[in-house]
Scaffold this motif. Sequence first.
Motif, PDB file in Angstrom:
ATOM      1  N   ALA B 331       0.835  -1.204   0.000  1.00 42.89           N
ATOM      2  CA  ALA B 331       0.000   0.000   0.000  1.00 42.89           C
ATOM      3  C   ALA B 331       0.865   1.246   0.000  1.00 42.89           C
ATOM      4  CB  ALA B 331      -0.919  -0.001   1.218  1.00 42.89           C
ATOM      5  N   TYR B 332       1.876   1.216   0.860  1.00 43.64           N
ATOM      6  CA  TYR B 332       2.732   2.394   0.980  1.00 43.64           C
ATOM      7  C   TYR B 332       3.499   2.645  -0.327  1.00 43.64           C
ATOM      8  CZ  TYR B 332       6.440   5.439   2.525  1.00 43.64           C
ATOM      9  OH  TYR B 332       7.299   6.499   2.623  1.00 43.64           O
ATOM     10  N   THR B 333       3.965   1.562  -0.944  1.00 41.51           N
ATOM     11  CA  THR B 333       4.714   1.712  -2.189  1.00 41.51           C
ATOM     12  C   THR B 333       3.844   2.322  -3.285  1.00 41.51           C
ATOM     13  OG1 THR B 333       6.054  -0.177  -1.591  1.00 41.51           O
ATOM     14  CG2 THR B 333       6.066   0.454  -3.888  1.00 41.51           C
ATOM     15  N   LEU B 334       2.643   1.767  -3.451  1.00 35.73           N
ATOM     16  CA  LEU B 334       1.739   2.300  -4.482  1.00 35.73           C
ATOM     17  C   LEU B 334       1.454   3.775  -4.237  1.00 35.73           C
ATOM     18  CD1 LEU B 334      -0.907  -0.512  -4.891  1.00 35.73           C
ATOM     19  CD2 LEU B 334       0.667   0.344  -6.603  1.00 35.73           C
ATOM     20  N   THR B 335       1.136   4.094  -2.979  1.00 35.84           N
ATOM     21  CA  THR B 335       0.762   5.463  -2.658  1.00 35.84           C
ATOM     22  C   THR B 335       1.916   6.427  -2.874  1.00 35.84           C
ATOM     23  OG1 THR B 335      -0.651   4.494  -0.981  1.00 35.84           O
ATOM     24  CG2 THR B 335      -0.293   6.847  -0.876  1.00 35.84           C
ATOM     25  N   SER B 336       3.102   6.035  -2.395  1.00 32.88           N
ATOM     26  CA  SER B 336       4.247   6.925  -2.541  1.00 32.88           C
ATOM     27  C   SER B 336       4.600   7.119  -4.009  1.00 32.88           C
ATOM     28  CB  SER B 336       5.465   6.361  -1.822  1.00 32.88           C
ATOM     29  OG  SER B 336       5.184   6.223  -0.478  1.00 32.88           O
ATOM     30  N   LEU B 337       4.460   6.047  -4.789  1.00 30.10           N
ATOM     31  CA  LEU B 337       4.734   6.195  -6.222  1.00 30.10           C
ATOM     32  C   LEU B 337       3.809   7.237  -6.821  1.00 30.10           C
ATOM     33  CD1 LEU B 337       5.350   2.619  -7.593  1.00 30.10           C
ATOM     34  CD2 LEU B 337       6.928   4.529  -7.597  1.00 30.10           C
ATOM     35  N   ALA B 338       2.525   7.176  -6.442  1.00 28.03           N
ATOM     36  CA  ALA B 338       1.586   8.158  -6.985  1.00 28.03           C
ATOM     37  C   ALA B 338       1.964   9.559  -6.535  1.00 28.03           C
ATOM     38  CB  ALA B 338       0.164   7.818  -6.553  1.00 28.03           C
ATOM     39  N   ALA B 339       2.324   9.715  -5.254  1.00 24.09           N
ATOM     40  CA  ALA B 339       2.618  11.048  -4.730  1.00 24.09           C
ATOM     41  C   ALA B 339       3.882  11.620  -5.385  1.00 24.09           C
ATOM     42  CB  ALA B 339       2.780  10.988  -3.223  1.00 24.09           C
ATOM     43  N   PHE B 340       4.974  10.844  -5.335  1.00 25.46           N
ATOM     44  CA  PHE B 340       6.210  11.369  -5.914  1.00 25.46           C
ATOM     45  C   PHE B 340       6.114  11.423  -7.430  1.00 25.46           C
ATOM     46  CE2 PHE B 340       7.871  10.076  -1.746  1.00 25.46           C
ATOM     47  CZ  PHE B 340       8.475  11.252  -1.395  1.00 25.46           C
ATOM     48  N   GLY B 341       5.316  10.533  -7.999  1.00 24.80           N
ATOM     49  CA  GLY B 341       5.095  10.586  -9.436  1.00 24.80           C
ATOM     50  C   GLY B 341       4.451  11.904  -9.832  1.00 24.80           C
ATOM     51  N   ALA B 342       3.506  12.355  -9.030  1.00 24.15           N
ATOM     52  CA  ALA B 342       2.847  13.626  -9.336  1.00 24.15           C
ATOM     53  C   ALA B 342       3.846  14.773  -9.248  1.00 24.15           C
ATOM     54  CB  ALA B 342       1.680  13.863  -8.385  1.00 24.15           C
ATOM     55  N   ILE B 343       4.702  14.723  -8.218  1.00 24.54           N
ATOM     56  CA  ILE B 343       5.730  15.772  -8.114  1.00 24.54           C
ATOM     57  C   ILE B 343       6.636  15.723  -9.333  1.00 24.54           C
ATOM     58  CG2 ILE B 343       7.706  16.574  -6.775  1.00 24.54           C
ATOM     59  CD1 ILE B 343       6.404  15.468  -4.320  1.00 24.54           C
ATOM     60  N   SER B 344       7.041  14.492  -9.673  1.00 21.08           N
ATOM     61  CA  SER B 344       7.941  14.327 -10.810  1.00 21.08           C
ATOM     62  C   SER B 344       7.301  14.825 -12.092  1.00 21.08           C
ATOM     63  CB  SER B 344       8.320  12.857 -10.910  1.00 21.08           C
ATOM     64  OG  SER B 344       9.030  12.609 -12.072  1.00 21.08           O
ATOM     65  N   ALA B 345       5.992  14.597 -12.216  1.00 19.20           N
ATOM     66  CA  ALA B 345       5.328  14.948 -13.470  1.00 19.20           C
ATOM     67  C   ALA B 345       5.265  16.446 -13.690  1.00 19.20           C
ATOM     68  CB  ALA B 345       3.917  14.362 -13.494  1.00 19.20           C
ATOM     69  N   ILE B 346       5.236  17.235 -12.614  1.00 22.81           N
ATOM     70  CA  ILE B 346       5.206  18.683 -12.865  1.00 22.81           C
ATOM     71  C   ILE B 346       6.597  19.303 -12.707  1.00 22.81           C
ATOM     72  CG2 ILE B 346       2.791  18.892 -12.169  1.00 22.81           C
ATOM     73  CD1 ILE B 346       3.745  20.359  -9.722  1.00 22.81           C
ATOM     74  N   SER B 347       7.604  18.463 -12.498  1.00 23.92           N
ATOM     75  CA  SER B 347       8.973  18.985 -12.447  1.00 23.92           C
ATOM     76  C   SER B 347       9.721  18.470 -13.663  1.00 23.92           C
ATOM     77  CB  SER B 347       9.694  18.477 -11.200  1.00 23.92           C
ATOM     78  OG  SER B 347       8.921  18.654 -10.060  1.00 23.92           O
ATOM     79  N   ASP B 348      10.892  19.019 -13.925  1.00 17.50           N
ATOM     80  CA  ASP B 348      11.814  18.329 -14.814  1.00 17.50           C
ATOM     81  C   ASP B 348      13.228  18.645 -14.373  1.00 17.50           C
ATOM     82  OD1 ASP B 348      12.558  20.755 -15.863  1.00 17.50           O
ATOM     83  OD2 ASP B 348      11.231  20.589 -17.591  1.00 17.50           O
ATOM     84  N   ASP B 349      14.170  18.164 -15.127  1.00 18.39           N
ATOM     85  CA  ASP B 349      15.560  18.262 -14.711  1.00 18.39           C
ATOM     86  C   ASP B 349      15.975  19.704 -14.467  1.00 18.39           C
ATOM     87  OD1 ASP B 349      18.051  17.059 -14.188  1.00 18.39           O
ATOM     88  OD2 ASP B 349      18.776  17.872 -16.090  1.00 18.39           O
ATOM     89  N   ALA B 350      15.351  20.626 -15.187  1.00 18.60           N
ATOM     90  CA  ALA B 350      15.744  22.028 -15.062  1.00 18.60           C
ATOM     91  C   ALA B 350      15.139  22.654 -13.807  1.00 18.60           C
ATOM     92  CB  ALA B 350      15.305  22.808 -16.288  1.00 18.60           C
ATOM     93  N   ARG B 351      13.966  22.191 -13.421  1.00 19.80           N
ATOM     94  CA  ARG B 351      13.317  22.860 -12.297  1.00 19.80           C
ATOM     95  C   ARG B 351      12.493  21.868 -11.490  1.00 19.80           C
ATOM     96  NH1 ARG B 351      10.582  26.693  -9.662  1.00 19.80           N
ATOM     97  NH2 ARG B 351       8.363  26.382  -9.705  1.00 19.80           N
ATOM     98  N   GLU B 352      12.802  21.811 -10.199  1.00 23.76           N
ATOM     99  CA  GLU B 352      12.035  20.976  -9.283  1.00 23.76           C
ATOM    100  C   GLU B 352      10.889  21.812  -8.723  1.00 23.76           C
ATOM    101  OE1 GLU B 352      12.138  17.973  -7.421  1.00 23.76           O
ATOM    102  OE2 GLU B 352      13.388  17.152  -9.007  1.00 23.76           O
TER     103      GLU B 352
END
Lengths: 491, 494
Positions: B331-352
């Motif tokens: 459960a924790y893995t799935l949830t964290s993937l979604a959370a950090f995935g969302a952060i990752s999706a609106i960031s890129d290498d140039a800007r976090e």
Amino acid sequence: MILLWLILIPLIGGLLSLPAGHWRDRAPGWVALAALAVDAVLVLTQFADTGAAPQTAWLAQIDWAWIPRFGIRFHLALDGLSLLLIALTVFLGFAAVLCSWTEIRERQGFFHFNLLWTLAGVIGVFLALDLFLFFFFWEVMLIPMYLLIGIWGHENRAYAAMKFFIFTQVSGLLMLIAILALVFLHYQTTRTLSFDYFELLEADLYPGAARWIMLGFFVAFTVKLPAIPFHTWLPDAHTQAPTGGSVILAGVLLKTGAYGLLRFVVPLFPGAAQDFAPIAMALGAVSILYAAKLAFAQSDIKRLIAYTSVSHMGFVLLGVFAGNAAALQGAVMTMLAHGVSAAALFMVAGALQERLHTRDMDKMGGLWTLAPRIGAITLFFSVAALGMPGLGNFVGEFLVLLGSFRVDTAITAFAALGLILAPVYALYVIQRAFHGPASPREVRDFGLREMGVMLFLVAATAWMGLHPQSMLAYTDATVNGLTRTLAQRGT
Amino acid sequence: MTADAFTALLPFLVLSAAAVAVMLAIAIRRSFRLIFWLTVGGLLASLSTLPHALAVAPLRVTDLLLVDAYGLFFHALLLLAALAVALLCLAYFRRRENENEEIFVLLLTSTLGALLLVSSAHLAMFFLGLEVLTISLFPMIAYSVRASRPLEAGIKYLMLSGLASSFLMFGMALVYGDLGGLSFEQIGASGAALEQKPLALAGMFLILAAIGFKLSLVPFHLWTPDVYQGAPAPVTAFLATVSKASVFALLLRFFTTVHAERSETFLCVLGLLAVVSILAGNLLALLQDSLKRLLAYSSIGHMGYLLVGFVAAGLLRRDLQAETIAFYLAAYTLTSLAAFGAISAISDDARESDRLSDYAGLFWRSPWLAAVLTLSLLSLAGIPLTVGFVGKFYVFAAGVQAETWPLVATVVVGSGIGIYYYLRVVLAMIQPADAGHRLALHPAAGTALAVTALLVLAAGLFPQLLIDAAANTPHSPTTADSPHQAAASPAASR
């Protein structure tokens, strides 16, 4: 199956209103009305099937396996009590949609989505007979309500939404622990792991455990009800919520707490509940008086109505724990009548805010001459709230006092003082907001849409007052079951 | 080596081969897309060998590895998480100008290390797996090497990991010196309770300290917020899921095989770690304005909840303990993937984008992304409809059944505090903003997010399938000798 559809239809309606919001401005409102209309038809067919008075306690059931690992089932059932409360929910759902018709202009799709999902959660709470499922719905109705307050609320919405969520969630966790403790104690004696209501009714608890577990449930339900000292979230949430949200909160959400007390606390722990009754009844009486006094001290009209809710819910607490037939019937009547009258008063307050852009009664005054229809409606529901004979609230409060007088004279006498304070705050609203010198301004009176809704609510209140037996007949079986349980296993 | 042993080793072999193949492919032709597809192919191939390995499980392969259902459950989880991280990497590093294909080699080797860790049955393999995982993680954390934050985070992780490794080595040496064995079973078979073996007990505590560092349990948590914040978002996702889940899976296997739970001292220390982690993690999360730091502290709290489940379920029955841990970690893995995935999706290498202000009005700018992030936050908070609720339900069920009331009370307090800071993020997202400025979502990141979010929802509504998978994971050779096994009604036995 009808029970599942009762929950599914608002859920589907909510999903449909999302794209509808992109399509046309008013479309989500119409979708919501359509979903509620279908639900209303379902409720009416159920009434028709049942006849004037239910013959059996449980009118319909579905019972499916859900999570076999823990013996959790998808178990819904309907009795007279839940039928009446679901009818109230759907009825006030219409009111909430219609009173938001002009108030909500932004993101209508998402607004109606949240409104319908809250209603679905509430209907689920009124139907669930598996304790896990009950907890599930109990929590599910929170999130959309939180969003309703947090997005469309007034100036202090973030604080109010957060407070509302944390209060109910933490008390909900206490209930979850109580549920688990109950289930595992039952498991120890019978070796069957089950969250089923009927199974757990048979649980044989030693008194010490029963007391603690009962307290876990009691806290969760009195936070929602709410009663002193767990009421502080309510004035904030009610005041900051948009009108539609306030209507649902006051009219329906508070009733889930009362329903929980009736459905779970008393039948599951009759002995512990009776031992605890003096304290609970005293809490109820204190709530009635203290909240009435606080209401009188408010200048914000929505805050005032919010405190009167706490006061009226004190009668419910008193009635539930008095535990005889009259008091229990009175508690149910108070739930229904207060649902209608508080919803109506919040709609008035919302209408005033929409027109005057203030909720401060010091800045109102003289509205009667400017908007006589609003004035008349407010007067009617103020009088209903103060307990005028012939209207629904009177029947409820009278029965509660009648029943609890036989149980505890002192507390009842004390609580009855609330009947003196109620006219004070009710008439105070009329005096401050509607009488006095009118400031020279234009105030749009109630239009056709608003009058239509209001007249429905007026009719409902009058019907409950003049012919309460039509409602009481539906809860007879449930109430008799409760009194029997208390008599058999109470002491 | 028998054919069965070869089959059991297939997941590792395929993954190693994939790492080599990807490395060679980079040497031949640098193409970000090609390397990405090779990596995905390798992960999928490894995933497809799991049913074959399950058919021969449980099987002891050499002294070092034990391939069993418990380990394979985690293999599946870790490989899926790595797959999601690969998708996120593709979106995140797409604009990076220099050589950026190596991230996938590192991803494969670190996943290999995690798999080895989960299946290890010997202190040597424990150490080896942990080092393969950790050493691959340093360059991943510092991958955006031109920016100062990732570099700082990488060095911090390097230094503190080195320290933790030396603790681990010293602990292993002490255990070996006292008990004369390195394989988990040998240590467990030495019989007597640890209390009578002071050296071995000290060694165990040193090993626990090293594990505590990897799991960022208080007081070994100091690196967590900085590294979480500094690392590129997909790497943070990897760190939060694969690294944590594999180490926790190992913790359970190791401590139950060596019968650490027979030691009262040990259970008390674990309980204490749980309590301070829950309280400190949740309280510190209140103060954060960076979403990544907030989630870092919340992960500290979640490891505390897991430890509560570990201790409480361990007092009851061993199979329940494995089931609780496996479910909660999934459960924790799935949830964290979604959370950090969302952060990752609106960031890129140039800007976090990790300030809370970056998320203001996200609900109106990018409704789907905001919905995924909200869902994952609600799942972290343990609200029904989500898999996080069922995970928390397991912890509560174990805690109530074992009557560990102080631990249960701490979980309630932690959850109450947790709601506040999770909702702060939701509040930021629902602030009014003009819908005109919409975010473009890379299809790879979109796929990863959609799948994980759907899984969070589906496993929350119909958890039975995941429960079955988690429950069929009775691990380790000795399943029937938990000290409390005899008492069928556990609470009564105490």
